[in-house]
Design a protein around this motif. Structure first.
Motif, PDB file in Angstrom:
ATOM      1  N   GLU A  56       0.837  -1.199   0.000  1.00 46.35           N
ATOM      2  CA  GLU A  56       0.000   0.000   0.000  1.00 46.35           C
ATOM      3  C   GLU A  56       0.872   1.249   0.000  1.00 46.35           C
ATOM      4  OE1 GLU A  56      -4.194   1.283   2.101  1.00 46.35           O
ATOM      5  OE2 GLU A  56      -3.064  -0.433   2.830  1.00 46.35           O
ATOM      6  N   GLU A  57       2.061   1.137   0.607  1.00 49.29           N
ATOM      7  CA  GLU A  57       2.958   2.287   0.712  1.00 49.29           C
ATOM      8  C   GLU A  57       3.505   2.715  -0.651  1.00 49.29           C
ATOM      9  OE1 GLU A  57       2.272   0.381   4.385  1.00 49.29           O
ATOM     10  OE2 GLU A  57       3.260  -0.505   2.643  1.00 49.29           O
ATOM     11  N   ILE A  58       3.734   1.747  -1.563  1.00 53.14           N
ATOM     12  CA  ILE A  58       4.277   2.097  -2.878  1.00 53.14           C
ATOM     13  C   ILE A  58       3.255   2.917  -3.665  1.00 53.14           C
ATOM     14  CG2 ILE A  58       3.485   0.140  -4.280  1.00 53.14           C
ATOM     15  CD1 ILE A  58       7.054   1.494  -4.338  1.00 53.14           C
ATOM     16  N   LEU A  59       1.977   2.684  -3.381  1.00 56.48           N
ATOM     17  CA  LEU A  59       0.917   3.469  -4.021  1.00 56.48           C
ATOM     18  C   LEU A  59       1.054   4.943  -3.632  1.00 56.48           C
ATOM     19  CD1 LEU A  59      -1.720   3.372  -5.704  1.00 56.48           C
ATOM     20  CD2 LEU A  59      -2.933   2.877  -3.587  1.00 56.48           C
ATOM     21  N   SER A  60       1.309   5.181  -2.345  1.00 54.12           N
ATOM     22  CA  SER A  60       1.515   6.559  -1.879  1.00 54.12           C
ATOM     23  C   SER A  60       2.803   7.141  -2.451  1.00 54.12           C
ATOM     24  CB  SER A  60       1.568   6.590  -0.348  1.00 54.12           C
ATOM     25  OG  SER A  60       0.375   6.098   0.213  1.00 54.12           O
ATOM     26  N   ALA A  61       3.827   6.299  -2.605  1.00 53.22           N
ATOM     27  CA  ALA A  61       5.106   6.766  -3.156  1.00 53.22           C
ATOM     28  C   ALA A  61       4.947   7.201  -4.612  1.00 53.22           C
ATOM     29  CB  ALA A  61       6.161   5.672  -3.040  1.00 53.22           C
ATOM     30  N   ILE A  62       4.151   6.467  -5.396  1.00 50.86           N
ATOM     31  CA  ILE A  62       3.901   6.852  -6.796  1.00 50.86           C
ATOM     32  C   ILE A  62       3.156   8.183  -6.832  1.00 50.86           C
ATOM     33  CG2 ILE A  62       2.722   6.225  -8.944  1.00 50.86           C
ATOM     34  CD1 ILE A  62       3.034   3.273  -8.083  1.00 50.86           C
ATOM     35  N   SER A  63       2.130   8.324  -5.992  1.00 49.50           N
ATOM     36  CA  SER A  63       1.381   9.582  -5.932  1.00 49.50           C
ATOM     37  C   SER A  63       2.295  10.734  -5.546  1.00 49.50           C
ATOM     38  CB  SER A  63       0.237   9.472  -4.917  1.00 49.50           C
ATOM     39  OG  SER A  63      -0.679   8.489  -5.289  1.00 49.50           O
ATOM     40  N   GLY A  64       3.194  10.478  -4.576  1.00 55.78           N
ATOM     41  CA  GLY A  64       4.143  11.508  -4.150  1.00 55.78           C
ATOM     42  C   GLY A  64       5.079  11.923  -5.277  1.00 55.78           C
ATOM     43  N   GLN A  65       5.531  10.962  -6.066  1.00 54.13           N
ATOM     44  CA  GLN A  65       6.412  11.260  -7.200  1.00 54.13           C
ATOM     45  C   GLN A  65       5.692  12.121  -8.237  1.00 54.13           C
ATOM     46  OE1 GLN A  65       7.117   8.173 -10.090  1.00 54.13           O
ATOM     47  NE2 GLN A  65       9.320   8.622 -10.166  1.00 54.13           N
ATOM     48  N   VAL A  66       4.445  11.750  -8.558  1.00 56.74           N
ATOM     49  CA  VAL A  66       3.672  12.510  -9.546  1.00 56.74           C
ATOM     50  C   VAL A  66       3.397  13.929  -9.038  1.00 56.74           C
ATOM     51  CG1 VAL A  66       1.449  12.641 -10.770  1.00 56.74           C
ATOM     52  CG2 VAL A  66       2.641  10.449 -10.579  1.00 56.74           C
ATOM     53  N   GLU A  67       3.129  14.066  -7.740  1.00 52.49           N
ATOM     54  CA  GLU A  67       2.902  15.396  -7.162  1.00 52.49           C
ATOM     55  C   GLU A  67       4.146  16.271  -7.280  1.00 52.49           C
ATOM     56  OE1 GLU A  67       1.536  14.873  -3.164  1.00 52.49           O
ATOM     57  OE2 GLU A  67      -0.274  13.788  -3.796  1.00 52.49           O
ATOM     58  N   LYS A  68       5.321  15.707  -7.022  1.00 55.63           N
ATOM     59  CA  LYS A  68       6.583  16.456  -7.162  1.00 55.63           C
ATOM     60  C   LYS A  68       6.759  16.942  -8.597  1.00 55.63           C
ATOM     61  CE  LYS A  68       9.432  14.208  -3.597  1.00 55.63           C
ATOM     62  NZ  LYS A  68      10.610  13.316  -3.387  1.00 55.63           N
ATOM     63  N   GLN A  69       6.540  16.024  -9.548  1.00 59.87           N
ATOM     64  CA  GLN A  69       6.696  16.385 -10.958  1.00 59.87           C
ATOM     65  C   GLN A  69       5.688  17.463 -11.359  1.00 59.87           C
ATOM     66  OE1 GLN A  69       6.153  12.477 -12.653  1.00 59.87           O
ATOM     67  NE2 GLN A  69       8.358  12.140 -12.865  1.00 59.87           N
ATOM     68  N   SER A  70       4.473  17.369 -10.832  1.00 64.63           N
ATOM     69  CA  SER A  70       3.433  18.355 -11.148  1.00 64.63           C
ATOM     70  C   SER A  70       3.812  19.726 -10.603  1.00 64.63           C
ATOM     71  CB  SER A  70       2.084  17.910 -10.574  1.00 64.63           C
ATOM     72  OG  SER A  70       1.697  16.664 -11.119  1.00 64.63           O
ATOM     73  N   ARG A  71       4.373  19.769  -9.394  1.00 67.44           N
ATOM     74  CA  ARG A  71       4.792  21.050  -8.808  1.00 67.44           C
ATOM     75  C   ARG A  71       5.914  21.682  -9.635  1.00 67.44           C
ATOM     76  NH1 ARG A  71       4.060  18.376  -3.778  1.00 67.44           N
ATOM     77  NH2 ARG A  71       6.311  17.935  -3.638  1.00 67.44           N
ATOM     78  N   ARG A  72       6.876  20.842 -10.064  1.00 61.51           N
ATOM     79  CA  ARG A  72       7.973  21.377 -10.879  1.00 61.51           C
ATOM     80  C   ARG A  72       7.434  21.938 -12.199  1.00 61.51           C
ATOM     81  NH1 ARG A  72      11.123  16.836  -8.914  1.00 61.51           N
ATOM     82  NH2 ARG A  72      10.648  15.654 -10.822  1.00 61.51           N
TER      83      ARG A  72
END
Length: 715
Positions: free
Chosen positions: A330-346
């Motif tokens: 379940e944690e990797i799901l949050s990690a993918i979301s976190g990665q996409v959020e970082k890319q979106s902010r950049r």
């Protein structure tokens, strides 16, 4: 049991009704075929006329007429097919009502409608509810065609039909069945009567998922025909009919105006290829056409290959368990979301800086705030293209925007970066004393994959999740976002949190789901099932909404008693009786092969239509056993290997491994070499694998091995 004069009269009346109905259907067939030939001819003539007519004004009326003619032709073809199906099995139920207004009304309930013969489609809820919701002698009240109807159920009977022949009549007074010679009728004793209520006809050569319509209870009918916008969640024991109930729910949803769901936007997802083939072969008999059944991985792969332009290459690597657990957590799901959020902010920062001189464009960018990043970038690029900007700058900006879009669409590199970024993952994964070692190993393996441009097989759901998050859904065939009208998820217990997140977000509305499973049959333990409680909570349901099907229609009481013991919940099971499972410890391989050969031949001598499974632990063992038995069994035994898409379900002998048989059922099962080596007690999946193997058997079960049996079987 000897038939009384009253029994004989009942059977004679039922046979007379049955064959009158068949005769009526057959009488319709020539008319339909004549109409079909006429419609085909008219459609062809209008098509030819339209092709030859070049004047636009003359051609337009022909276009309309031609379309109508082809539609009529298609309808006639469907009617022809429906009649042929009804002739094979016209109906499975009959109900006669004494109405309060003094009328007596009779209905035949079938898989399809034929008004001329008095047959009502079971999916026509208001009428068929008289059959499903009431027993003979009960008072009824229903609203049918906007008119209140009340009275008493005068007669309610169920039937079994085999290839156009009436073979069983089920009444409150008893069950009547055609005798084994097929020459006469007999009234069944109580033990045989229970056997007659198996979901499949006795001795049937049809090995598709069984037709359970005549066995459906009032509660199950309510489950199948409940509000189309309400999710249905079914937890059922092996052989309880959970998959069949789910597919009948789908058949109801797709019927006429029961729901908005369209077949081409509906899907059934399963875990293994053999179950996909099994379900595929069943859907047409339920009146389901145009619905795609696929494994999760094949569905994922088709989307990934399109999104990555064919650059994704997956390989199966033999990796430590901890890698699989990380990738299906379940944690990797949050990690993918976190990665996409970082890319979106950049991306957001870059666009704001680049277009700071053009506030009206920044405003346009902000209008998409809260949406998925890739549609925002694509829409913004369209806005920039129409904006009045200096041509030189505009060209350079377009190059930069295309570059940004390209980076955001580099889903493969995203997964390499995600799995190689130990610091990022450490922020999401649960603390563990070996976590640093696990992340170092994962990083090395990922960089190795990056170098060879390979992906691990377990990366498939991670990439699909990344694609879905960035696009705000899964891309369809035409590049648009594809939202399913309805999704059936089978064997839910073997999907992990990432797969569940993808599937729940793949439907137009998360309430348009049917989910079935059984935690006792979970065999992929690295993929942690999110649990029924979490599914119920995420769908806004109560615990009471979880449907539990506990009675096995498939297995005998003796087989289910053994299965429950293996599952760790020993209890005696009531129900259909049969021979006890046999345990054979043999001296060597030669004796093992000889014993299996003799057992298969005895099974086939008592029922030539039997489908027999020889279940090994691993694929290699199955291949070797099949080769050995090919020299000992006669050629007409129907011996073949069952592996992925090589499965077939006609009578004979399938040699396979235990992972292939989830969701399947066989007349007789032999579990080969259930030793401690193959099913070690210390491995949590061993218990469930044996449970799965045992509960594939309908009537006969043998466990045989040269080595001592697994300790699980001795408990």
């Amino acid at each position: 049991m000897e038939l009384s004069e009253e029994d004989k009269k009942l059977i004679e009346e039922e046979e007379s009704l049955f064959y009158r109905t068949i005769e009526s259907l057959c009488g319709d067939l020539p008319q339909v075929r004549a109409s079909k030939i006429s419609a085909n001819q008219m459609a062809r003539e209008l098509t030819q006329q339209m092709v030859n007519e070049w004047n636009h004004e003359e051609r337009q009326p022909l276009v309309s007429d031609e379309a109508v003619a082809h539609k009529i032709s298609d309808i006639r073809k469907e009617t022809d097919q429906t009649l042929m199906e009804l002739i094979q099995e016209p109906y499975f139920g009959r109900v006669v009502t004494d109405e309060d207004d003094g009328r007596e009304v009779a209905f035949l309930i079938g898989k399809k409608s034929n008004i001329e013969s008095g047959i009502v489609d079971w999916r026509n809820g208001p009428i068929s509810s008289l059959y499903f919701n009431y027993q003979q002698g009960e008072e009824f009240f229903e609203e049918i065609n906007e008119r209140e109807r009340s009275g008493r159920i005068k007669l309610r009977r169920s039937y079994r039909v085999d290839n156009g022949r009436l073979v069983q009549i089920d009444t409150p007074e008893g069950v009547y069945h055609v005798d084994s010679n097929g020459t006469g009728w007999q009234k069944l004793d109580i033990d045989v009567e229970i056997a007659a209520h198996k979901s499949r006809n006795i001795g049937s050569s049809d090995k598709k998922l069984p037709n359970i319509l005549s066995l459906i209870t009032k509660d199950q009918f309510e489950l199948i025909t409940t509000d189309p916008d309400r999710p249905v969640i079914i937890q059922g024991s092996a052989g309880s009919g959970k998959t069949t109930v789910a597919l009948h729910r789908l058949a109801w949803l797709l019927h006429e105006e029961n729901s908005f769901a369209q077949p081409e936007k509906t899907r059934v997802l399963v875990m293994n290829k053999s179950l996909q083939i099994y379900i595929d072969s069943t859907l047409p008999s339920l009146g389901i056409h145009g619905v795609e059944t696929s494994t999760f991985n094949s569905w994922a792969l088709s989307i990934i290959r399109k999104a990555t332009k064919g650059k994704s290459h997956f390989k199966f690597h033999n990796l430590p368990d901890f890698v699989e657990k990380i990738k299906f957590s379940e944690e990797i799901l949050s990690a993918i979301s976190g990665q996409v959020e970082k890319q979106s902010r950049r991306s957001d920062h870059w666009i704001r800086d680049t277009f700071s001189r053009w506030p009206h464009l920044v405003k346009k960018w902000d209008e998409g705030r809260g949406g998925a990043i890739l549609p925002r970038i694509r829409n913004f690029a369209h806005e920039v293209n129409g904006a009045k900007l200096p041509e030189k700058e505009k060209k350079q900006i377009h190059i930069s925007l295309r570059s940004l879009q390209g980076k955001m669409e580099d889903y493969i590199n995203d997964i390499y970066d995600l799995l190689a970024d130990s610091d990022h993952l450490r922020g999401y994964l649960k603390p563990d004393r070996k976590l640093d070692y696990h992340l170092d190993f994962l990083k090395q393996q990922t960089e190795k994959n990056r170098k060879h441009k390979n992906l691990d097989y377990f990366d498939m759901s991670l990439i699909l999740c990344n694609i879905q998050l960035k696009n705000g859904g899964l891309p369809g065939k035409n590049g648009d976002i594809s939202n399913l009208d309805h999704l059936v998820i089978d064997e839910a217990q073997d999907f992990g949190p990432v797969e569940f997140a993808i599937m729940m977000n793949a439907v137009r509305d998360k309430h348009n789901l049917t989910i079935v499973g059984d935690v006792s049959q979970k065999i992929l333990f690295s993929r942690r099932f999110i649990g029924w409680d979490k599914i119920i909570d995420s769908l806004g349901l109560d615990e009471s909404d979880l449907i539990r099907l506990e009675v096995s229609f498939r297995c005998t009481a003796q087989i289910m008693t053994l299965a429950n013991r293996v599952a760790g919940s020993p209890k005696k099971v009531d129900g259909r009786q049969g021979p006890p499972p046999t345990f054979q410890n043999v001296a060597d391989k030669d004796e093992l092969l000889e014993t299996i050969t003799n057992w298969v031949q005895v099974c086939q001598s008592t029922g030539p239509n039997k489908l027999i499974a020889l279940i090994c632990r691993y694929p290699k063992q199955a291949m070797e056993l099949k080769e050995d038995l090919a020299e000992m069994l006669p050629k007409d035994a129907g011996l073949r290997l069952g592996h992925r898409d090589q499965f077939s379900f006609e009578p004979g002998v399938i040699v396979t491994n235990v992972h292939q048989v989830k969701g399947l059922e066989f007349d007789a099962v032999c579990i080969v070499e259930p030793s401690e080596e193959n099913y070690p007690q210390l491995r949590p999946e061993s218990r469930n694998l044996l449970y799965v193997g045992i509960t594939r058997a309908e009537d006969e079960l043998m466990l045989i091995g040269v080595k001592p049996f697994a300790r699980i079987l001795k408990e």
